[in-house]
Design a protein around this motif. Structure first.
Motif, mmCIF file in Angstrom:
data_model
loop_
_atom_site.group_PDB
_atom_site.id
_atom_site.type_symbol
_atom_site.label_atom_id
_atom_site.label_comp_id
_atom_site.label_asym_id
_atom_site.label_seq_id
_atom_site.Cartn_x
_atom_site.Cartn_y
_atom_site.Cartn_z
ATOM 1 N N THR A 1 -95.029 7.412 -36.318
ATOM 2 C CA THR A 1 -94.131 8.705 -36.578
ATOM 3 C C THR A 1 -94.997 10.011 -37.255
ATOM 4 O O THR A 1 -94.791 11.157 -36.795
ATOM 5 N N ILE A 2 -95.951 9.443 -38.223
ATOM 6 C CA ILE A 2 -96.842 10.617 -38.850
ATOM 7 C C ILE A 2 -97.661 11.390 -37.666
ATOM 8 O O ILE A 2 -97.610 12.677 -37.498
ATOM 9 N N ARG A 3 -98.180 10.553 -36.721
ATOM 10 C CA ARG A 3 -99.030 10.973 -35.614
ATOM 11 C C ARG A 3 -98.114 11.837 -34.566
ATOM 12 O O ARG A 3 -98.627 12.962 -34.226
ATOM 13 N N ASN A 4 -96.832 11.516 -34.439
ATOM 14 C CA ASN A 4 -96.002 12.365 -33.634
ATOM 15 C C ASN A 4 -95.964 13.672 -34.354
ATOM 16 O O ASN A 4 -96.067 14.513 -33.446
ATOM 17 N N ALA A 5 -95.744 13.760 -35.350
ATOM 18 C CA ALA A 5 -95.612 15.121 -36.301
ATOM 19 C C ALA A 5 -96.920 15.671 -36.025
ATOM 20 O O ALA A 5 -97.058 17.097 -35.959
ATOM 21 N N LEU A 6 -98.180 15.042 -36.291
ATOM 22 C CA LEU A 6 -99.437 15.808 -36.118
ATOM 23 C C LEU A 6 -99.619 16.461 -34.580
ATOM 24 O O LEU A 6 -100.218 17.211 -34.416
ATOM 25 N N ALA A 7 -99.047 15.381 -33.642
ATOM 26 C CA ALA A 7 -99.090 16.056 -32.244
ATOM 27 C C ALA A 7 -98.265 17.105 -32.165
ATOM 28 O O ALA A 7 -98.783 18.005 -31.388
ATOM 29 N N MET A 8 -97.301 17.099 -32.826
ATOM 30 C CA MET A 8 -96.504 18.354 -32.663
ATOM 31 C C MET A 8 -97.046 19.635 -33.483
ATOM 32 O O MET A 8 -97.113 20.809 -32.975
ATOM 33 N N GLY A 9 -97.970 19.599 -34.318
ATOM 34 C CA GLY A 9 -98.799 20.677 -34.841
ATOM 35 C C GLY A 9 -99.020 20.473 -36.141
ATOM 36 O O GLY A 9 -99.661 21.346 -36.727
ATOM 37 N N ALA A 10 -98.464 19.580 -37.072
ATOM 38 C CA ALA A 10 -98.632 19.277 -38.417
ATOM 39 C C ALA A 10 -100.224 19.081 -38.663
ATOM 40 O O ALA A 10 -101.018 18.618 -37.602
ATOM 41 N N ASP A 11 -100.686 19.538 -39.925
ATOM 42 C CA ASP A 11 -102.090 19.611 -40.198
ATOM 43 C C ASP A 11 -102.575 18.253 -40.549
ATOM 44 O O ASP A 11 -103.635 17.652 -40.186
ATOM 45 N N SER A 12 -101.917 17.491 -41.556
ATOM 46 C CA SER A 12 -102.382 16.088 -41.983
ATOM 47 C C SER A 12 -101.136 15.276 -42.496
ATOM 48 O O SER A 12 -100.136 15.719 -42.258
ATOM 49 N N GLY A 13 -101.408 13.987 -42.659
ATOM 50 C CA GLY A 13 -100.314 13.036 -42.986
ATOM 51 C C GLY A 13 -100.638 12.443 -44.169
ATOM 52 O O GLY A 13 -101.471 12.229 -44.786
ATOM 53 N N ILE A 14 -99.655 11.892 -44.847
ATOM 54 C CA ILE A 14 -99.590 10.995 -45.796
ATOM 55 C C ILE A 14 -98.854 9.656 -45.459
ATOM 56 O O ILE A 14 -97.470 9.885 -45.229
ATOM 57 N N PHE A 15 -99.466 8.589 -45.662
ATOM 58 C CA PHE A 15 -98.916 7.244 -45.498
ATOM 59 C C PHE A 15 -98.482 6.533 -46.684
ATOM 60 O O PHE A 15 -99.533 6.171 -47.129
ATOM 61 N N VAL A 16 -97.418 6.185 -46.859
ATOM 62 C CA VAL A 16 -97.048 5.581 -48.023
ATOM 63 C C VAL A 16 -96.466 4.085 -47.816
ATOM 64 O O VAL A 16 -95.520 3.926 -47.091
ATOM 65 N N ASN A 17 -97.671 3.206 -48.110
ATOM 66 C CA ASN A 17 -97.579 2.010 -47.447
ATOM 67 C C ASN A 17 -96.709 1.008 -48.260
ATOM 68 O O ASN A 17 -96.694 1.014 -49.711
ATOM 69 N N CYS A 18 -95.376 0.500 -47.825
ATOM 70 C CA CYS A 18 -94.448 -0.158 -48.630
ATOM 71 C C CYS A 18 -93.801 -1.103 -47.725
ATOM 72 O O CYS A 18 -93.067 -0.524 -46.665
ATOM 73 N N THR A 19 -93.637 -2.388 -48.313
ATOM 74 C CA THR A 19 -92.999 -3.335 -47.290
ATOM 75 C C THR A 19 -91.571 -3.673 -47.739
ATOM 76 O O THR A 19 -90.865 -4.061 -46.945
ATOM 77 N N SER A 20 -91.070 -3.290 -48.921
ATOM 78 C CA SER A 20 -89.748 -3.309 -49.109
ATOM 79 C C SER A 20 -88.663 -2.426 -48.487
ATOM 80 O O SER A 20 -89.043 -1.314 -48.056
ATOM 81 N N LYS A 21 -87.427 -2.834 -48.484
ATOM 82 C CA LYS A 21 -86.715 -1.857 -47.696
ATOM 83 C C LYS A 21 -86.397 -0.706 -49.031
ATOM 84 O O LYS A 21 -86.349 -1.016 -50.196
ATOM 85 N N LEU A 22 -86.074 0.326 -48.421
ATOM 86 C CA LEU A 22 -85.779 1.457 -49.532
ATOM 87 C C LEU A 22 -84.599 2.256 -49.328
ATOM 88 O O LEU A 22 -84.122 2.196 -48.299
ATOM 89 N N GLU A 23 -84.030 2.551 -50.489
ATOM 90 C CA GLU A 23 -82.828 3.486 -50.365
ATOM 91 C C GLU A 23 -83.329 4.740 -50.632
ATOM 92 O O GLU A 23 -84.272 5.095 -51.129
ATOM 93 N N PRO A 24 -82.326 5.711 -50.397
ATOM 94 C CA PRO A 24 -82.462 7.070 -50.648
ATOM 95 C C PRO A 24 -83.053 7.425 -51.923
ATOM 96 O O PRO A 24 -84.162 8.218 -51.951
ATOM 97 N N LEU A 25 -82.494 6.896 -52.945
ATOM 98 C CA LEU A 25 -82.837 7.106 -54.357
ATOM 99 C C LEU A 25 -84.275 6.932 -54.555
ATOM 100 O O LEU A 25 -85.212 7.612 -55.177
ATOM 101 N N SER A 26 -84.933 5.614 -54.125
ATOM 102 C CA SER A 26 -86.300 5.170 -53.945
ATOM 103 C C SER A 26 -87.270 6.095 -53.456
ATOM 104 O O SER A 26 -88.120 6.308 -53.709
ATOM 105 N N VAL A 27 -86.608 6.500 -52.110
ATOM 106 C CA VAL A 27 -87.420 7.581 -51.392
ATOM 107 C C VAL A 27 -87.553 8.764 -52.150
ATOM 108 O O VAL A 27 -88.695 9.357 -52.030
ATOM 109 N N ALA A 28 -86.616 9.278 -52.639
ATOM 110 C CA ALA A 28 -86.727 10.551 -53.397
ATOM 111 C C ALA A 28 -87.481 10.585 -54.530
ATOM 112 O O ALA A 28 -88.334 11.371 -54.839
ATOM 113 N N LYS A 29 -87.560 9.304 -55.160
ATOM 114 C CA LYS A 29 -88.801 9.218 -56.488
ATOM 115 C C LYS A 29 -90.075 9.011 -55.786
ATOM 116 O O LYS A 29 -90.894 9.734 -56.418
ATOM 117 N N ILE A 30 -90.237 8.494 -54.597
ATOM 118 C CA ILE A 30 -91.579 8.413 -54.105
ATOM 119 C C ILE A 30 -92.026 9.849 -53.831
ATOM 120 O O ILE A 30 -93.123 10.338 -53.993
#
Lengths: 249, 310
Positions: free
Chosen positions: A71-100
């Motif tokens: 998905t990050i590569r898709n954004a880069l292919a559209m034209g974004a300059d760089s990506g950040i991949f946060v590696n996380c194996t647990s299920k996340l809720e919006p609250l946790s995503v907002a904290k990250i």
């Protein structure tokens, strides 16, 4: 000006999802996954700001299993300059995503975060607002028009009765509505170019954030189904049914 | 255990969905209401007739006129931390403020609730309503938005039963500023609370052709709605959109005209009591959820229907 665009990998818009037999979740094996459509709109808007010379750098971030790098590569292919991949194996809720995302914003200090108003999987519509609360930044949700002037952003918001225009100091959070723009398709040369753009990896453990879910999902079930009724042959029959059988007019 | 309902309004009138939210709150116990506005009086005059509530808290401040999320969320976080549940209607206002409040209070929001199973367990639709999730909350404070079509309206009394009390003070934010609104003017009933909704899709073909539907809507005293395709094509205003990412409606009668019936559209209207579909394509998915379907050219059927209703 630096723009951060969070992107989520979700079940593709056109897939008709099915509930698993054991009612623990929906079926996600062998299902086509794509970038959340509202996030595509967010990426597109960031690109347009860069093309206008307002933004100088666009960073796409995604959180999850290694697959979210696609998905990050898709954004880069559209034209974004760089990506950040946060590696996380647990299920996340919006609250946790907002904290990250708060932690990432504190580190890379974007001037603007543009993100989808909701993800089409859990339909939460929460992360953007939560992130702005945590950062103590202003928020402009459901954006259908946006314009940057000096250190402020003017946003037209889609509200129940029409459009509301507000002005927000930067840095700020904008969440995108459907009609902000029409996202571009990535061209083949740009897809190739995207392969060489950098993606930084962060392990979620290294951020020391509580990502324990606050909601236990006890069950995921099919909604009550609605039976098809009958086909009528004429307007007269339709009116007769509405008056005498359904009694709604 | 205390439950707060944040009242949705336009500074003059109560937003009707608030009554459904109060009904849901009563299932949770000890309900207080909160009105934040530059002018609370008219809204309170409506609220004091609602049965089974304790206090109506108000704070009158010019800053609340524009209902900015930063002000509203800060005010509630400062004054209502000791509540167990804080409920909003799932309107554009509620959806703007409630998650910000949840972020301030470090609690996971429970949006778009359609059923309260018990005091900590809630049902909500996911995947455009193609699945229903039952969530058990471990939050200390539950911040909930209520899908109004899933709950009845709270009961009212002829007498004044509520008591109005002032509460708190606001420190206004300097992050956002309201500029103006461009509201769609309409004499028709409001889309999300109308008894009858007439909705048009891509099949209408142009903005002018929507007049055919509007005549029918006016004959029936109905609200106008549309599918995403019709809005994207620019036939009608954005705020007419019914569906997963638009408005959720459940009228007594939903008339879908020239709408094929994509799942994202069905997500916004399939809880309507009676659905009729008019579409020349007899294979259109809309017929699979219609109580009555008519496979006919809409430009013939709709004017005929309009002329035959009285």
């Amino acid at each position: 000006m630096k723009i951060l665009v969070p992107v989520k990998r979700v079940v593709d818009y056109n897939v008709k999802v099915r509930v698993k037999k054991d009612e623990t979740d929906v079926e996600l094996d062998n299902v086509k996954m794509s970038m959340n459509p509202f996030d595509e709109i967010a990426v597109e808007e960031a690109l347009r700001l860069k093309e206008k010379g307002v933004a100088s750098e666009i960073i796409a971030v995604s959180i999850g299993l290694p697959e979210v790098q696609e998905t990050i590569r898709n954004a880069l292919a559209m034209g974004a300059d760089s990506g950040i991949f946060v590696n996380c194996t647990s299920k996340l809720e919006p609250l946790s995503v907002a904290k990250i995302l708060t932690s990432i914003c504190n580190k890379i200090k974007p001037d603007l975060v543009i993100m989808g108003k909701q993800a089409i999987d859990d339909d939460m519509n929460a992360t953007g607002q939560m992130l702005s609360a945590m950062l103590k930044w202003g928020q402009a949700t459901f954006a259908s028009k946006l314009e940057i002037q000096d250190k402020k952003i003017k946003v037209g918001r889609e509200i129940d009765g029409g459009i509301e225009n507000i002005e927000v100091n930067l840095p700020a959070i904008v969440t995108t509505d459907l009609r902000l723009n029409e996202p571009r398709y990535a061209s083949l040369p740009n897809i190739m170019k995207a392969k060489r753009k950098p993606i930084d990896e962060i392990k979620v453990e290294d951020l020391n954030i509580d990502i324990e879910p606050r909601l236990d999902i006890l069950k995921v079930e099919e909604p009550k189904s609605r039976e098809a009724g009958i086909m009528v042959k004429s307007v007269d029959e339709m009116i007769e049914k509405l008056k005498n059988e359904a009694k709604v007019i | 255990m205390k439950t707060l309902v944040v009242v949705d309004h336009n500074n003059n009138k109560l937003e009707k969905s608030t009554l459904n939210t109060i009904k849901a709150a009563i299932e949770l116990e000890n309900v207080d209401l909160l009105v934040l506005s530059d002018s609370c009086k008219d809204i309170c005059n409506e609220l004091i007739h609602i049965k089974n509530i304790n206090n109506i808290f108000i704070n009158e401040n010019d800053a609340f006129k524009n209902q900015l999320a930063e002000d509203t969320a800060n005010f509630i976080a400062e004054n209502f931390k000791d509540y167990t549940n804080i409920l909003f209607s799932n309107t554009s206002n509620g959806k703007n403020v409630a998650p910000r409040l949840a972020g301030l209070l470090d609690t996971m929001i429970i949006p778009d609730v359609i059923e309260i199973v018990d005091k900590q367990t809630f049902k909500r639709p996911i995947y455009a309503g193609n699945a229903i999730a039952t969530c058990k909350s471990k939050n200390k404070i539950n911040i909930i938005t209520i899908r109004s079509t899933a709950f009845e309206e709270a009961e009212t009394s002829d007498e004044n039963v509520g008591e109005v009390k002032e509460i708190g003070s606001l420190t206004t934010n300097n992050l956002t500023k309201y500029l103006n609104s461009e509201l769609t003017k309409s004499e028709r009933p409001e889309l999300t609370s109308a008894d009858i909704v007439v909705s048009g899709g891509r099949g209408l073909g142009s903005a002018e052709n929507f007049q055919v539907l509007e005549k029918l809507a006016d004959k029936l005293g109905a609200a106008m709605g549309a599918s995403r395709a019709a809005v994207d094509a620019g036939y009608v205003p954005n705020d007419w959109q019914v569906g997963q990412t638009g408005k959720i409606v459940a009228p007594n009668l939903y008339i879908a005209v020239g709408i094929s019936g994509a799942i994202q559209h069905l997500a916004g209207m399939k809880d309507s009591k009676v659905i009729i579909g008019i579409n020349k394509d007899e294979e259109a998915p809309i017929f699979s959820i219609s109580d009555y379907g008519l496979a006919e050219d809409l430009f013939k059927a709709v004017p005929e229907m309009e002329s035959k209703l009285n």
